[in-house]
Design a protein around this motif. Structure first.
Motif, PDB file in Angstrom:
ATOM      1  N   ARG A   1       0.828  -1.205   0.000  1.00  0.00           N
ATOM      2  CA  ARG A   1       0.000   0.000   0.000  1.00  0.00           C
ATOM      3  C   ARG A   1       0.858   1.249   0.000  1.00  0.00           C
ATOM      4  NH1 ARG A   1      -3.840  -2.469  -2.341  1.00  0.00           N
ATOM      5  NH2 ARG A   1      -5.454  -3.414  -1.039  1.00  0.00           N
ATOM      6  N   ARG A   2       1.997   1.196   0.640  1.00  0.00           N
ATOM      7  CA  ARG A   2       2.920   2.328   0.640  1.00  0.00           C
ATOM      8  C   ARG A   2       3.393   2.638  -0.779  1.00  0.00           C
ATOM      9  NH1 ARG A   2       8.996   2.219   3.071  1.00  0.00           N
ATOM     10  NH2 ARG A   2       9.325   4.440   3.284  1.00  0.00           N
ATOM     11  N   LEU A   3       3.713   1.604  -1.520  1.00  0.00           N
ATOM     12  CA  LEU A   3       4.119   1.783  -2.906  1.00  0.00           C
ATOM     13  C   LEU A   3       2.972   2.345  -3.736  1.00  0.00           C
ATOM     14  CD1 LEU A   3       6.290   1.323  -5.111  1.00  0.00           C
ATOM     15  CD2 LEU A   3       5.332  -0.979  -5.411  1.00  0.00           C
ATOM     16  N   GLU A   4       1.754   1.870  -3.486  1.00  0.00           N
ATOM     17  CA  GLU A   4       0.597   2.347  -4.242  1.00  0.00           C
ATOM     18  C   GLU A   4       0.337   3.831  -4.007  1.00  0.00           C
ATOM     19  OE1 GLU A   4      -2.632  -0.994  -4.899  1.00  0.00           O
ATOM     20  OE2 GLU A   4      -1.960  -0.986  -2.823  1.00  0.00           O
ATOM     21  N   TYR A   5       0.470   4.278  -2.770  1.00  0.00           N
ATOM     22  CA  TYR A   5       0.306   5.713  -2.502  1.00  0.00           C
ATOM     23  C   TYR A   5       1.350   6.517  -3.275  1.00  0.00           C
ATOM     24  CZ  TYR A   5      -3.148   5.913   1.304  1.00  0.00           C
ATOM     25  OH  TYR A   5      -4.314   5.886   2.049  1.00  0.00           O
ATOM     26  N   ALA A   6       2.592   6.050  -3.248  1.00  0.00           N
ATOM     27  CA  ALA A   6       3.679   6.794  -3.887  1.00  0.00           C
ATOM     28  C   ALA A   6       3.571   6.792  -5.406  1.00  0.00           C
ATOM     29  CB  ALA A   6       5.024   6.199  -3.464  1.00  0.00           C
ATOM     30  N   ARG A   7       2.953   5.750  -5.953  1.00  0.00           N
ATOM     31  CA  ARG A   7       2.874   5.617  -7.413  1.00  0.00           C
ATOM     32  C   ARG A   7       1.420   5.617  -7.888  1.00  0.00           C
ATOM     33  NH1 ARG A   7       7.386   6.677  -6.648  1.00  0.00           N
ATOM     34  NH2 ARG A   7       9.250   5.390  -6.907  1.00  0.00           N
ATOM     35  N   PHE A   8       0.551   6.307  -7.166  1.00  0.00           N
ATOM     36  CA  PHE A   8      -0.880   6.217  -7.471  1.00  0.00           C
ATOM     37  C   PHE A   8      -1.185   6.617  -8.909  1.00  0.00           C
ATOM     38  CE2 PHE A   8      -5.291   7.835  -7.446  1.00  0.00           C
ATOM     39  CZ  PHE A   8      -5.932   6.679  -7.017  1.00  0.00           C
ATOM     40  N   SER A   9      -0.503   7.634  -9.408  1.00  0.00           N
ATOM     41  CA  SER A   9      -0.781   8.091 -10.769  1.00  0.00           C
ATOM     42  C   SER A   9      -0.385   7.053 -11.816  1.00  0.00           C
ATOM     43  CB  SER A   9      -0.037   9.403 -11.055  1.00  0.00           C
ATOM     44  OG  SER A   9       1.363   9.217 -10.957  1.00  0.00           O
ATOM     45  N   SER A  10       0.489   6.105 -11.423  1.00  0.00           N
ATOM     46  CA  SER A  10       0.930   5.060 -12.350  1.00  0.00           C
ATOM     47  C   SER A  10       0.163   3.762 -12.192  1.00  0.00           C
ATOM     48  CB  SER A  10       2.429   4.772 -12.130  1.00  0.00           C
ATOM     49  OG  SER A  10       3.198   5.938 -12.295  1.00  0.00           O
ATOM     50  N   LEU A  11      -0.729   3.702 -11.216  1.00  0.00           N
ATOM     51  CA  LEU A  11      -1.474   2.468 -10.979  1.00  0.00           C
ATOM     52  C   LEU A  11      -2.361   2.129 -12.180  1.00  0.00           C
ATOM     53  CD1 LEU A  11      -2.764   2.815  -7.302  1.00  0.00           C
ATOM     54  CD2 LEU A  11      -1.241   1.046  -8.161  1.00  0.00           C
ATOM     55  N   PRO A  12      -2.444   0.840 -12.520  1.00  0.00           N
ATOM     56  CA  PRO A  12      -3.398   0.430 -13.559  1.00  0.00           C
ATOM     57  C   PRO A  12      -4.800   0.354 -12.955  1.00  0.00           C
ATOM     58  CG  PRO A  12      -2.234  -1.486 -12.728  1.00  0.00           C
ATOM     59  CD  PRO A  12      -1.645  -0.285 -12.020  1.00  0.00           C
ATOM     60  N   ALA A  13      -5.254   1.490 -12.402  1.00  0.00           N
ATOM     61  CA  ALA A  13      -6.454   1.481 -11.566  1.00  0.00           C
ATOM     62  C   ALA A  13      -7.729   1.178 -12.348  1.00  0.00           C
ATOM     63  CB  ALA A  13      -6.585   2.819 -10.832  1.00  0.00           C
ATOM     64  N   GLN A  14      -7.848   1.781 -13.542  1.00  0.00           N
ATOM     65  CA  GLN A  14      -9.054   1.505 -14.334  1.00  0.00           C
ATOM     66  C   GLN A  14      -9.134   0.029 -14.685  1.00  0.00           C
ATOM     67  OE1 GLN A  14     -11.556   3.366 -14.846  1.00  0.00           O
ATOM     68  NE2 GLN A  14     -10.777   5.348 -14.189  1.00  0.00           N
ATOM     69  N   ARG A  15      -7.985  -0.564 -14.978  1.00  0.00           N
ATOM     70  CA  ARG A  15      -7.954  -1.991 -15.263  1.00  0.00           C
ATOM     71  C   ARG A  15      -8.332  -2.793 -14.015  1.00  0.00           C
ATOM     72  NH1 ARG A  15      -2.547  -3.321 -17.785  1.00  0.00           N
ATOM     73  NH2 ARG A  15      -1.774  -3.503 -15.645  1.00  0.00           N
ATOM     74  N   SER A  16      -7.941  -2.279 -12.849  1.00  0.00           N
ATOM     75  CA  SER A  16      -8.268  -2.966 -11.606  1.00  0.00           C
ATOM     76  C   SER A  16      -9.773  -3.003 -11.362  1.00  0.00           C
ATOM     77  CB  SER A  16      -7.567  -2.292 -10.422  1.00  0.00           C
ATOM     78  OG  SER A  16      -6.167  -2.444 -10.520  1.00  0.00           O
ATOM     79  N   VAL A  17     -10.478  -1.932 -11.757  1.00  0.00           N
ATOM     80  CA  VAL A  17     -11.932  -1.912 -11.592  1.00  0.00           C
ATOM     81  C   VAL A  17     -12.553  -3.095 -12.336  1.00  0.00           C
ATOM     82  CG1 VAL A  17     -14.055  -0.648 -12.089  1.00  0.00           C
ATOM     83  CG2 VAL A  17     -12.036   0.595 -11.279  1.00  0.00           C
ATOM     84  N   GLN A  18     -12.122  -3.313 -13.572  1.00  0.00           N
ATOM     85  CA  GLN A  18     -12.652  -4.422 -14.363  1.00  0.00           C
ATOM     86  C   GLN A  18     -12.224  -5.765 -13.792  1.00  0.00           C
ATOM     87  OE1 GLN A  18     -14.881  -4.298 -17.014  1.00  0.00           O
ATOM     88  NE2 GLN A  18     -14.945  -6.483 -16.491  1.00  0.00           N
ATOM     89  N   ARG A  19     -10.979  -5.838 -13.330  1.00  0.00           N
ATOM     90  CA  ARG A  19     -10.520  -7.102 -12.735  1.00  0.00           C
ATOM     91  C   ARG A  19     -11.346  -7.432 -11.495  1.00  0.00           C
ATOM     92  NH1 ARG A  19      -6.356  -8.364 -15.896  1.00  0.00           N
ATOM     93  NH2 ARG A  19      -4.500  -7.049 -16.134  1.00  0.00           N
ATOM     94  N   HIS A  20     -11.658  -6.421 -10.700  1.00  0.00           N
ATOM     95  CA  HIS A  20     -12.517  -6.653  -9.536  1.00  0.00           C
ATOM     96  C   HIS A  20     -13.880  -7.190  -9.961  1.00  0.00           C
ATOM     97  CE1 HIS A  20     -10.189  -3.441  -7.005  1.00  0.00           C
ATOM     98  NE2 HIS A  20      -9.583  -4.603  -7.012  1.00  0.00           N
ATOM     99  N   GLU A  21     -14.444  -6.587 -10.994  1.00  0.00           N
ATOM    100  CA  GLU A  21     -15.748  -7.044 -11.477  1.00  0.00           C
ATOM    101  C   GLU A  21     -15.673  -8.498 -11.937  1.00  0.00           C
ATOM    102  OE1 GLU A  21     -17.079  -4.359 -14.494  1.00  0.00           O
ATOM    103  OE2 GLU A  21     -17.342  -2.673 -13.113  1.00  0.00           O
ATOM    104  N   ASP A  22     -14.585  -8.837 -12.620  1.00  0.00           N
ATOM    105  CA  ASP A  22     -14.409 -10.206 -13.093  1.00  0.00           C
ATOM    106  C   ASP A  22     -14.264 -11.174 -11.916  1.00  0.00           C
ATOM    107  OD1 ASP A  22     -14.497  -9.219 -15.672  1.00  0.00           O
ATOM    108  OD2 ASP A  22     -12.308  -9.250 -15.941  1.00  0.00           O
ATOM    109  N   LEU A  23     -13.526 -10.732 -10.889  1.00  0.00           N
ATOM    110  CA  LEU A  23     -13.353 -11.570  -9.701  1.00  0.00           C
ATOM    111  C   LEU A  23     -14.693 -11.817  -9.023  1.00  0.00           C
ATOM    112  CD1 LEU A  23     -11.741 -12.988  -7.460  1.00  0.00           C
ATOM    113  CD2 LEU A  23     -11.325 -10.722  -6.448  1.00  0.00           C
ATOM    114  N   ILE A  24     -15.465 -10.766  -8.845  1.00  0.00           N
ATOM    115  CA  ILE A  24     -16.765 -10.891  -8.183  1.00  0.00           C
ATOM    116  C   ILE A  24     -17.678 -11.816  -8.971  1.00  0.00           C
ATOM    117  CG2 ILE A  24     -18.833  -9.618  -7.478  1.00  0.00           C
ATOM    118  CD1 ILE A  24     -16.888  -7.173  -7.052  1.00  0.00           C
TER     119      ILE A  24
END
Length: 213
Positions: free
Chosen positions: A161-184
């Motif tokens: 989580r520390r790395l994610e805060y520091a690199r938040f702008s580089s996170l594949p966050a939009q892709r994570s939203v879809q991955r979460h949906e697929d997981l659910i």
């Protein structure tokens, strides 16, 4: 008269607050940590702060040399990579063990967490996004009921989580939203193979952040 607050609670409060400040970057890598200064900021005595710093050193978030220095640990890519791989394996195990116990209430809660995650990502709200992400993944972890898994994730997830805060702008966050949906969807369908594969991919994505760390 009200009962006194146990020392253990003061220690835990100091630990949680200092840890969060390190994770979200309020205390940057290399920042000196003086127990007297921290105690004053937190409104606590020095004893619970010292205990908290010892625990944070065990977690890899603080480095200390007796009679010399105590400071926030720098990012060490190999340590974070090791943590990513461990956390990934434990979440895979949690999903496998949780699947027979997951019901509509848990699925609904995961969807709600992902909606909060998506909204926070769209708004550039790092703290809210990471909190929602934790909520989503905590549901199968708690449903699994494996205390060893829960305790180990509690220790090592903050490094990620520390790395994610520091690199938040580089996170594949939009892709994570879809991955979460697929997981659910996989969990709702009772598809263990797909759920474990998607879980593995979600956490493996974090390794890409190490290239810039």
């Amino acid at each position: 008269m009200l009962p006194r607050v146990p020392r253990s609670l003061l220690r835990d409060e100091a630990y949680q607050r200092i840890r969060q400040a390190i994770i979200d970057g309020s205390l940057a890598p290399g920042t000196p940590l003086r127990d007297a200064d921290l105690a004053g900021e937190l409104g606590l005595s020095r004893a619970p702060v010292r205990q908290a710093l010892l625990r944070l050193a065990e977690d890899g978030l603080v480095v200390s040399k007796p009679q010399s220095y105590t400071r926030v640990a720098e990012f060490v890519a190999d340590d974070v990579r090791d943590a990513v791989r461990l956390v990934r394996a434990l979440h895979e195990l949690a999903v496998r063990e949780a699947l027979p116990r997951l019901g509509p209430a848990q699925i609904t809660a995961m969807r709600a967490a992902n909606e909060r995650f998506a909204a926070a990502v769209a708004g550039g709200e790092a703290g809210t996004a990471i909190e929602a992400d934790d909520e989503l993944h905590d549901i199968p972890m708690h449903t699994a009921g494996n205390r060893a898994v829960a305790a180990t994730l509690e220790r090592y997830t903050p490094l990620l989580r520390r790395l994610e805060y520091a690199r938040f702008s580089s996170l594949p966050a939009q892709r994570s939203v879809q991955r979460h949906e697929d997981l659910i969807a996989a969990l709702e369908a009772g598809d263990a193979t797909a759920a474990i594969r998607i879980t593995s991919t979600i956490w493996a994505d974090l390794e890409t952040l190490l290239e810039d760390s």
